[in-house]
Scaffold this motif. Structure first.
Motif, PDB file in Angstrom:
ATOM      1  N   UNK A 101       0.816  -1.218   0.000  1.00 51.75           N
ATOM      2  CA  UNK A 101       0.000   0.000   0.000  1.00 51.75           C
ATOM      3  C   UNK A 101       0.848   1.266   0.000  1.00 51.75           C
ATOM      4  N   UNK A 102       2.173   1.116  -0.074  1.00 47.48           N
ATOM      5  CA  UNK A 102       3.076   2.267  -0.122  1.00 47.48           C
ATOM      6  C   UNK A 102       2.903   3.003  -1.452  1.00 47.48           C
ATOM      7  N   UNK A 103       3.389   4.246  -1.509  1.00 55.71           N
ATOM      8  CA  UNK A 103       3.527   4.932  -2.793  1.00 55.71           C
ATOM      9  C   UNK A 103       4.922   4.613  -3.298  1.00 55.71           C
ATOM     10  N   UNK A 104       4.994   3.763  -4.312  1.00 57.97           N
ATOM     11  CA  UNK A 104       6.263   3.158  -4.708  1.00 57.97           C
ATOM     12  C   UNK A 104       6.591   3.441  -6.169  1.00 57.97           C
ATOM     13  N   UNK A 105       7.823   3.139  -6.529  1.00 51.52           N
ATOM     14  CA  UNK A 105       8.297   3.240  -7.907  1.00 51.52           C
ATOM     15  C   UNK A 105       7.737   2.048  -8.678  1.00 51.52           C
ATOM     16  N   UNK A 106       6.909   2.263  -9.712  1.00 49.46           N
ATOM     17  CA  UNK A 106       6.296   1.140 -10.430  1.00 49.46           C
ATOM     18  C   UNK A 106       7.304   0.158 -11.028  1.00 49.46           C
ATOM     19  N   UNK A 107       8.477   0.641 -11.409  1.00 50.70           N
ATOM     20  CA  UNK A 107       9.506  -0.267 -11.946  1.00 50.70           C
ATOM     21  C   UNK A 107       9.948  -1.247 -10.873  1.00 50.70           C
ATOM     22  N   UNK A 108      10.143  -0.755  -9.652  1.00 50.35           N
ATOM     23  CA  UNK A 108      10.489  -1.625  -8.534  1.00 50.35           C
ATOM     24  C   UNK A 108       9.365  -2.613  -8.263  1.00 50.35           C
ATOM     25  N   UNK A 109       8.132  -2.127  -8.291  1.00 47.74           N
ATOM     26  CA  UNK A 109       6.972  -2.981  -8.027  1.00 47.74           C
ATOM     27  C   UNK A 109       6.917  -4.153  -8.990  1.00 47.74           C
ATOM     28  N   UNK A 110       7.102  -3.883 -10.258  1.00 49.63           N
ATOM     29  CA  UNK A 110       7.022  -4.950 -11.257  1.00 49.63           C
ATOM     30  C   UNK A 110       8.151  -5.958 -11.077  1.00 49.63           C
ATOM     31  N   UNK A 111       9.347  -5.480 -10.711  1.00 48.60           N
ATOM     32  CA  UNK A 111      10.461  -6.393 -10.464  1.00 48.60           C
ATOM     33  C   UNK A 111      10.207  -7.279  -9.265  1.00 48.60           C
ATOM     34  N   UNK A 112       9.683  -6.696  -8.180  1.00 46.70           N
ATOM     35  CA  UNK A 112       9.365  -7.478  -6.984  1.00 46.70           C
ATOM     36  C   UNK A 112       8.269  -8.497  -7.274  1.00 46.70           C
ATOM     37  N   UNK A 113       7.287  -8.114  -8.087  1.00 48.03           N
ATOM     38  CA  UNK A 113       6.204  -9.038  -8.439  1.00 48.03           C
ATOM     39  C   UNK A 113       6.752 -10.280  -9.144  1.00 48.03           C
ATOM     40  N   UNK A 114       7.716 -10.078 -10.024  1.00 54.74           N
ATOM     41  CA  UNK A 114       8.318 -11.210 -10.734  1.00 54.74           C
ATOM     42  C   UNK A 114       9.087 -12.112  -9.780  1.00 54.74           C
ATOM     43  N   UNK A 115       9.830 -11.516  -8.852  1.00 52.65           N
ATOM     44  CA  UNK A 115      10.602 -12.312  -7.893  1.00 52.65           C
ATOM     45  C   UNK A 115       9.694 -13.109  -6.967  1.00 52.65           C
ATOM     46  N   UNK A 116       8.620 -12.488  -6.519  1.00 52.80           N
ATOM     47  CA  UNK A 116       7.681 -13.195  -5.652  1.00 52.80           C
ATOM     48  C   UNK A 116       6.973 -14.307  -6.415  1.00 52.80           C
ATOM     49  N   UNK A 117       6.587 -14.036  -7.662  1.00 53.29           N
ATOM     50  CA  UNK A 117       5.905 -15.054  -8.467  1.00 53.29           C
ATOM     51  C   UNK A 117       6.776 -16.287  -8.667  1.00 53.29           C
ATOM     52  N   UNK A 118       8.079 -16.074  -8.789  1.00 52.49           N
ATOM     53  CA  UNK A 118       9.001 -17.210  -8.968  1.00 52.49           C
ATOM     54  C   UNK A 118       9.017 -18.121  -7.744  1.00 52.49           C
ATOM     55  N   UNK A 119       8.600 -17.593  -6.590  1.00 55.36           N
ATOM     56  CA  UNK A 119       8.527 -18.375  -5.350  1.00 55.36           C
ATOM     57  C   UNK A 119       7.095 -18.808  -5.021  1.00 55.36           C
ATOM     58  N   UNK A 120       6.186 -18.603  -5.974  1.00 55.30           N
ATOM     59  CA  UNK A 120       4.800 -18.986  -5.749  1.00 55.30           C
ATOM     60  C   UNK A 120       3.991 -17.994  -4.948  1.00 55.30           C
ATOM     61  N   UNK A 121       4.497 -16.770  -4.806  1.00 51.86           N
ATOM     62  CA  UNK A 121       3.799 -15.714  -4.067  1.00 51.86           C
ATOM     63  C   UNK A 121       3.253 -14.678  -5.052  1.00 51.86           C
ATOM     64  N   UNK A 122       2.339 -13.856  -4.577  1.00 53.23           N
ATOM     65  CA  UNK A 122       1.688 -12.869  -5.438  1.00 53.23           C
ATOM     66  C   UNK A 122       1.802 -11.481  -4.819  1.00 53.23           C
ATOM     67  N   UNK A 123       2.201 -10.505  -5.630  1.00 50.61           N
ATOM     68  CA  UNK A 123       2.242  -9.119  -5.183  1.00 50.61           C
ATOM     69  C   UNK A 123       1.051  -8.361  -5.748  1.00 50.61           C
ATOM     70  N   UNK A 124       0.397  -7.602  -4.881  1.00 48.90           N
ATOM     71  CA  UNK A 124      -0.685  -6.696  -5.253  1.00 48.90           C
ATOM     72  C   UNK A 124      -0.239  -5.292  -4.871  1.00 48.90           C
TER      73      UNK A 124
END
Length: 310
Positions: A101-124
């Motif tokens: 829920x932070x105000x974040x850098x969208x580029x960072x967000x998309x990178x973190x989403x990919x890393x979490x997905x590789x571990x079976x987790x989901x970023x919203x």
């Protein structure tokens, strides 16, 4: 799910001005809550007294929870709780959903989403609109970036702290929308501050600006809260620091550069906030930009407001 009421167990990292109210409202919604605080223990202790439990690390929280909220100041902090040695990724908790829920850098967000997905987790990504007052009331605005199925899963939890939810699109899109919102909002702050300074220099009272603009179609909620401090001198009118605002307009600049967009107004807004922050005033709240912009023009806005009180 993890509790007897068949509701997910919720984690919350960052129970500050916004996070405390959000976390409290999640508990009011009947969810078990695990928190991880920072240096300020007061909101943590309040939530523990209401029945929350505390995790020592994000990894420990991930092991105990189904959904984790993150409400921090910037992308490096979010990256730290996700990628750190005792971070969320280190838990390996497949199926975990992380709501940033932070105000974040969208580029960072998309990178973190990919890393979490590789571990079976989901970023919203679910950044916030409005102020700590609405956080306590459970009526924040929420912009959500997620696929349709994930959105359906997290919506009942977000409903606990939000009065207005908009599904923007895929992960990362909500952080993009939030930057557009803060570009407009911080633009208002710079514009209103400069307008008050100009009015003062030509002999118009701050109260006159508030009355005329506040009663016209140019008024809005941000104008009201800004003037609640600038003219009403209520320090708590909008508890959002200049440091955080300065960070947000830098993220806007980065997004504009990446998109190849001409952004001269963004540069002017960013320079105002950067100058006030560089002068050592970053801990002040955004409506206090009115004082600092006035001072740049040789005006003591507080004294002028007092002089013109009826």
């Amino acid at each position: 799910m993890s509790d007897t009421a068949n509701k997910p167990v919720i984690g919350f990292i960052g129970v500050g001005f916004m996070g405390h109210g959000m976390a409290a409202n999640i508990m009011k919604g009947g969810y078990s809550l695990v928190v991880k605080g920072n240096r300020n223990r007061e909101p943590v202790e309040d939530l523990l007294a209401r029945g929350a439990t505390e995790a020592a690390t994000p990894r420990e929280m991930a092991m105990a929870c189904d959904i984790i909220h993150i409400c921090l100041s910037n992308s490096p902090q979010v990256e730290g709780v996700i990628r750190g040695a005792d971070g969320i990724l280190a838990s390996g908790k497949a199926g975990l959903i992380v709501i940033d829920t932070s105000t974040a850098d969208p580029t960072s967000t998309k990178g973190l989403a990919e890393e979490l997905a590789a571990k079976g987790m989901t970023l919203v990504d679910a950044p916030l609109g409005r102020t700590p007052k609405e956080a306590e009331a459970g009526t924040l605005d929420a912009m959500v970036g997620a696929d349709a199925d994930t959105f359906a899963t997290v919506r009942p939890v977000i409903d606990c702290w939000s009065g207005n939810i908009t599904h923007i699109g895929p992960v990362g899109s909500a952080h993009q929308m939030k930057l557009i919102m803060n570009f407009i909002g911080m633009g208002y702050a710079a514009l209103y501050g400069e307008a008050l300074a100009l009015a003062a220099k030509v002999g118009l009272a701050p109260q006159t600006v508030q009355e005329v603009i506040g009663g016209s179609r140019m008024s809005n909620g941000f104008f009201d809260s800004f003037m609640q401090y600038a003219v009403g001198r209520d320090r708590d009118a909008h508890k959002f620091s200049i440091t955080n605002a300065s960070k947000d307009v830098r993220y806007v600049s980065n997004m504009a550069t990446a998109a190849g967009v001409v952004n001269p107004m963004g540069a002017a807004i960013r320079n105002y906030f950067a100058q006030v922050e560089a002068q050592g005033n970053g801990a002040d709240y955004v409506p206090m930009m009115s004082d600092h912009i006035a001072a740049m023009n040789g005006v003591d806005l507080g004294a002028l407001v007092e002089k013109n009180r009826k």
